[in-house]
Scaffold this active site. Sequence first.
Site, PDB file in Angstrom:
ATOM      1  N   CYS A  92       2.099   9.120 126.596  1.00  0.00           N
ATOM      2  CA  CYS A  92       2.163  10.571 126.393  1.00  0.00           C
ATOM      3  C   CYS A  92       3.385  10.956 125.580  1.00  0.00           C
ATOM      4  O   CYS A  92       3.326  11.878 124.758  1.00  0.00           O
ATOM      5  CB  CYS A  92       2.143  11.295 127.733  1.00  0.00           C
ATOM      6  SG  CYS A  92       0.540  11.148 128.548  1.00  0.00           S
ATOM      7  N   GLU A  96      -1.254  15.254 129.873  1.00  0.00           N
ATOM      8  CA  GLU A  96      -0.543  15.621 128.647  1.00  0.00           C
ATOM      9  C   GLU A  96      -1.392  15.330 127.404  1.00  0.00           C
ATOM     10  O   GLU A  96      -1.468  16.150 126.484  1.00  0.00           O
ATOM     11  CB  GLU A  96       0.789  14.862 128.541  1.00  0.00           C
ATOM     12  CG  GLU A  96       1.757  15.174 129.654  1.00  0.00           C
ATOM     13  CD  GLU A  96       1.646  14.242 130.862  1.00  0.00           C
ATOM     14  OE1 GLU A  96       2.651  14.075 131.573  1.00  0.00           O
ATOM     15  OE2 GLU A  96       0.551  13.671 131.094  1.00  0.00           O
ATOM     16  N   GLU A 135      -9.566  10.630 135.755  1.00  0.00           N
ATOM     17  CA  GLU A 135      -9.718   9.211 136.075  1.00  0.00           C
ATOM     18  C   GLU A 135     -11.153   8.749 135.876  1.00  0.00           C
ATOM     19  O   GLU A 135     -12.071   9.558 135.732  1.00  0.00           O
ATOM     20  CB  GLU A 135      -9.295   8.949 137.519  1.00  0.00           C
ATOM     21  CG  GLU A 135      -7.821   9.134 137.746  1.00  0.00           C
ATOM     22  CD  GLU A 135      -7.379   8.797 139.151  1.00  0.00           C
ATOM     23  OE1 GLU A 135      -6.165   8.679 139.341  1.00  0.00           O
ATOM     24  OE2 GLU A 135      -8.220   8.672 140.059  1.00  0.00           O
ATOM     25  N   CYS A 190      -4.320  10.839 130.671  1.00  0.00           N
ATOM     26  CA  CYS A 190      -3.272  11.666 131.272  1.00  0.00           C
ATOM     27  C   CYS A 190      -3.440  13.137 130.892  1.00  0.00           C
ATOM     28  O   CYS A 190      -3.986  13.470 129.837  1.00  0.00           O
ATOM     29  CB  CYS A 190      -1.904  11.200 130.796  1.00  0.00           C
ATOM     30  SG  CYS A 190      -1.509   9.490 131.201  1.00  0.00           S
ATOM     31  N   ASN A 206      -5.206  15.419 134.485  1.00  0.00           N
ATOM     32  CA  ASN A 206      -5.561  14.030 134.229  1.00  0.00           C
ATOM     33  C   ASN A 206      -6.993  13.789 134.693  1.00  0.00           C
ATOM     34  O   ASN A 206      -7.503  14.470 135.577  1.00  0.00           O
ATOM     35  CB  ASN A 206      -4.573  13.053 134.884  1.00  0.00           C
ATOM     36  CG  ASN A 206      -4.374  13.228 136.372  1.00  0.00           C
ATOM     37  OD1 ASN A 206      -4.390  14.332 136.897  1.00  0.00           O
ATOM     38  ND2 ASN A 206      -4.145  12.122 137.065  1.00  0.00           N
ATOM     39  N   CYS A 238       4.428   9.714 130.792  1.00  0.00           N
ATOM     40  CA  CYS A 238       4.453   8.263 130.620  1.00  0.00           C
ATOM     41  C   CYS A 238       4.746   7.932 129.152  1.00  0.00           C
ATOM     42  O   CYS A 238       4.802   8.818 128.296  1.00  0.00           O
ATOM     43  CB  CYS A 238       3.116   7.659 131.057  1.00  0.00           C
ATOM     44  SG  CYS A 238       1.749   7.974 129.909  1.00  0.00           S
TER      45      CYS A 238
END
Length: 161
Positions: A114, A74, A63, A72, A61, A111
């Site tokens: 994803c 994924e 940020e 993310c 991931n 999430c």
Amino acid sequence: MEKHYQFAYDYFDSIDDLTPEENALIQRARQRAHHAYVPYSNFGVAAVGLLENGMIVESTNQENASYPVGICAERVLLSTISSVHPDIRLLKMAISYYNPGGKDQAPIAPCGMCRQALQEQQLRFGQPVLLLLSGQEGSVIRVKDSMDLLPFHFSATDLRG
């Protein structure tokens, strides 16, 4: 009319109970999670994918100080595969995380965004993507079809009406 939805998944107490290939994917995801760019949350997630040609692709991931700009692990993985290997199908994805401020032993699941991206990838190639979900140690969950995690997905057929 009431309807029910359920799916089956495999639960393992340890990566030692997985196939050697799946064990290796989880180990790589556990290691890669430590290299995520997470200066704000300190919650690193990694996704490691096995492609049908045997190639392994790793991601984390990412940020950003402008929080919605982050992405993310994924979706980083799916975007990398789509960009660099557009005609090669993803077979398996191992997901793990690193949380230095808390526990990181329980399996983690993708999430909602994803899950939507995974179903798009799966619909594109017409075959299931197997997911391996873990923490830094302990149990692992194996989901044989990523579509099971998002039963009411949105797809191109919804756009066409």
